[in-house]
Design a protein around this motif. Structure first.
Motif, PDB file in Angstrom:
ATOM      1  N   UNK A 141       0.843  -1.189   0.000  1.00  0.00           N
ATOM      2  CA  UNK A 141       0.000   0.000   0.000  1.00  0.00           C
ATOM      3  C   UNK A 141       0.884   1.246   0.000  1.00  0.00           C
ATOM      4  N   UNK A 142       0.487   2.203  -0.780  1.00  0.00           N
ATOM      5  CA  UNK A 142       1.161   3.500  -0.824  1.00  0.00           C
ATOM      6  C   UNK A 142       0.383   4.419   0.130  1.00  0.00           C
ATOM      7  N   UNK A 143       0.825   4.599   1.381  1.00  0.00           N
ATOM      8  CA  UNK A 143       0.022   5.347   2.356  1.00  0.00           C
ATOM      9  C   UNK A 143      -0.143   6.819   1.989  1.00  0.00           C
ATOM     10  N   UNK A 144      -1.321   7.338   2.321  1.00  0.00           N
ATOM     11  CA  UNK A 144      -1.626   8.739   2.060  1.00  0.00           C
ATOM     12  C   UNK A 144      -0.877   9.628   3.045  1.00  0.00           C
ATOM     13  N   UNK A 145      -0.600  10.860   2.589  1.00  0.00           N
ATOM     14  CA  UNK A 145       0.102  11.846   3.422  1.00  0.00           C
ATOM     15  C   UNK A 145      -0.629  13.185   3.316  1.00  0.00           C
ATOM     16  N   UNK A 146      -0.330  14.080   4.218  1.00  0.00           N
ATOM     17  CA  UNK A 146      -0.948  15.411   4.192  1.00  0.00           C
ATOM     18  C   UNK A 146      -0.652  16.107   2.872  1.00  0.00           C
ATOM     19  N   UNK A 147       0.572  15.961   2.373  1.00  0.00           N
ATOM     20  CA  UNK A 147       0.937  16.582   1.094  1.00  0.00           C
ATOM     21  C   UNK A 147       0.028  16.095  -0.026  1.00  0.00           C
ATOM     22  N   UNK A 148      -0.394  14.827   0.059  1.00  0.00           N
ATOM     23  CA  UNK A 148      -1.292  14.274  -0.956  1.00  0.00           C
ATOM     24  C   UNK A 148      -2.664  14.942  -0.902  1.00  0.00           C
ATOM     25  N   UNK A 149      -3.160  15.218   0.298  1.00  0.00           N
ATOM     26  CA  UNK A 149      -4.455  15.902   0.420  1.00  0.00           C
ATOM     27  C   UNK A 149      -4.387  17.238  -0.307  1.00  0.00           C
ATOM     28  N   UNK A 150      -3.341  18.001  -0.029  1.00  0.00           N
ATOM     29  CA  UNK A 150      -3.191  19.314  -0.678  1.00  0.00           C
ATOM     30  C   UNK A 150      -3.067  19.164  -2.194  1.00  0.00           C
ATOM     31  N   UNK A 151      -2.231  18.256  -2.649  1.00  0.00           N
ATOM     32  CA  UNK A 151      -2.003  18.093  -4.089  1.00  0.00           C
ATOM     33  C   UNK A 151      -3.268  17.639  -4.806  1.00  0.00           C
ATOM     34  N   UNK A 152      -3.962  16.678  -4.225  1.00  0.00           N
ATOM     35  CA  UNK A 152      -5.172  16.155  -4.872  1.00  0.00           C
ATOM     36  C   UNK A 152      -6.279  17.197  -4.912  1.00  0.00           C
ATOM     37  N   UNK A 153      -6.486  17.896  -3.806  1.00  0.00           N
ATOM     38  CA  UNK A 153      -7.539  18.919  -3.764  1.00  0.00           C
ATOM     39  C   UNK A 153      -7.227  20.052  -4.747  1.00  0.00           C
ATOM     40  N   UNK A 154      -5.986  20.510  -4.753  1.00  0.00           N
ATOM     41  CA  UNK A 154      -5.595  21.615  -5.636  1.00  0.00           C
ATOM     42  C   UNK A 154      -5.672  21.230  -7.107  1.00  0.00           C
ATOM     43  N   UNK A 155      -5.545  19.947  -7.409  1.00  0.00           N
ATOM     44  CA  UNK A 155      -5.543  19.494  -8.795  1.00  0.00           C
ATOM     45  C   UNK A 155      -6.940  19.383  -9.408  1.00  0.00           C
ATOM     46  N   UNK A 156      -7.970  19.430  -8.578  1.00  0.00           N
ATOM     47  CA  UNK A 156      -9.325  19.347  -9.118  1.00  0.00           C
ATOM     48  C   UNK A 156      -9.648  20.644  -9.858  1.00  0.00           C
ATOM     49  N   UNK A 157     -10.528  20.585 -10.864  1.00  0.00           N
ATOM     50  CA  UNK A 157     -10.812  21.796 -11.644  1.00  0.00           C
ATOM     51  C   UNK A 157     -11.574  22.862 -10.855  1.00  0.00           C
ATOM     52  N   UNK A 158     -11.320  24.104 -11.207  1.00  0.00           N
ATOM     53  CA  UNK A 158     -12.038  25.266 -10.666  1.00  0.00           C
ATOM     54  C   UNK A 158     -11.885  25.395  -9.152  1.00  0.00           C
ATOM     55  N   UNK A 159     -10.732  25.011  -8.639  1.00  0.00           N
ATOM     56  CA  UNK A 159     -10.506  25.022  -7.187  1.00  0.00           C
ATOM     57  C   UNK A 159      -9.794  26.302  -6.769  1.00  0.00           C
ATOM     58  N   UNK A 160     -10.240  26.825  -5.656  1.00  0.00           N
ATOM     59  CA  UNK A 160      -9.585  27.939  -5.001  1.00  0.00           C
ATOM     60  C   UNK A 160      -9.122  27.449  -3.633  1.00  0.00           C
ATOM     61  N   UNK A 161      -7.879  27.729  -3.307  1.00  0.00           N
ATOM     62  CA  UNK A 161      -7.360  27.403  -1.976  1.00  0.00           C
ATOM     63  C   UNK A 161      -7.309  28.696  -1.180  1.00  0.00           C
ATOM     64  N   UNK A 162      -7.987  28.695  -0.061  1.00  0.00           N
ATOM     65  CA  UNK A 162      -8.017  29.864   0.816  1.00  0.00           C
ATOM     66  C   UNK A 162      -7.274  29.545   2.094  1.00  0.00           C
ATOM     67  N   UNK A 163      -6.723  30.573   2.696  1.00  0.00           N
ATOM     68  CA  UNK A 163      -6.093  30.394   3.996  1.00  0.00           C
ATOM     69  C   UNK A 163      -6.995  31.021   5.041  1.00  0.00           C
ATOM     70  N   UNK A 164      -7.376  30.196   6.022  1.00  0.00           N
ATOM     71  CA  UNK A 164      -8.209  30.696   7.103  1.00  0.00           C
ATOM     72  C   UNK A 164      -7.429  31.637   8.006  1.00  0.00           C
ATOM     73  N   UNK A 165      -8.109  32.313   8.909  1.00  0.00           N
ATOM     74  CA  UNK A 165      -7.456  33.294   9.775  1.00  0.00           C
ATOM     75  C   UNK A 165      -6.378  32.694  10.682  1.00  0.00           C
ATOM     76  N   UNK A 166      -6.436  31.395  10.909  1.00  0.00           N
ATOM     77  CA  UNK A 166      -5.431  30.746  11.762  1.00  0.00           C
ATOM     78  C   UNK A 166      -4.451  29.909  10.937  1.00  0.00           C
ATOM     79  N   UNK A 167      -4.402  30.180   9.624  1.00  0.00           N
ATOM     80  CA  UNK A 167      -3.442  29.498   8.765  1.00  0.00           C
ATOM     81  C   UNK A 167      -3.898  28.162   8.224  1.00  0.00           C
TER      82      UNK A 167
END
Length: 132
Positions: free
Chosen positions: A1-27
């Motif tokens: 198994x290729x285990x998931x990592x936090x970096x994967x969450x960011x990469x996969x979410x950002x790669x979806x179409x029409x996505x905006x990544x926002x930073x909340x007030x606490x980062x």
């Protein structure tokens, strides 16, 4: 198994179409499609605590789901690290601690992120992506 990592969450979410990544007030990062969140890195909240120490979990990620059935399937499957809290009763989302991402594969995480995007994208965007 290729285990998931936090970096994967960011990469996969950002790669979806029409996505905006926002930073909340606490980062904390929030991924949105059409102004609707689909992956949300939560700040420590009182509803998600370590049962032994009482400390708020600092690493909870929220993923939207399409239905209550999808939520129940993930939360009640003992082989997955997904959970919910009473605060999210009736809310179409599941929670996952980043510390437990390695309990799912990158392939499983890909499906979770794509399903979260599909749950929040407009019908037009959903249809276009599913056709592709």
């Amino acid at each position: 198994m290729n285990p998931a990592r936090v970096e994967d969450v960011h990469a996969l979410a950002a790669a979806m179409p029409h996505v905006t990544a926002l930073e909340g007030p606490k980062g904390n990062t929030v991924y949105q499609v059409g102004g609707k969140s689909f992956v949300f890195f939560r700040t420590p909240q009182p509803d998600a605590r370590d049962p032994e120490t009482g400390e708020k979990y600092p690493d909870v990620i929220m993923f939207w789901v399409e239905s209550e059935e999808d939520k129940d399937a993930l939360v009640h499957d003992a082989s997955t690290p997904f959970f919910t809290t009473p605060r999210f009763d009736g809310h179409l989302s599941v929670l996952l601690r980043a510390a437990h991402l390695d309990r799912i594969s990158r392939e499983e995480l890909t499906e979770i992120v794509q399903d979260a995007w599909l749950a929040r994208a407009s019908n037009r965007r959903r249809e276009k992506w599913l056709e592709g």
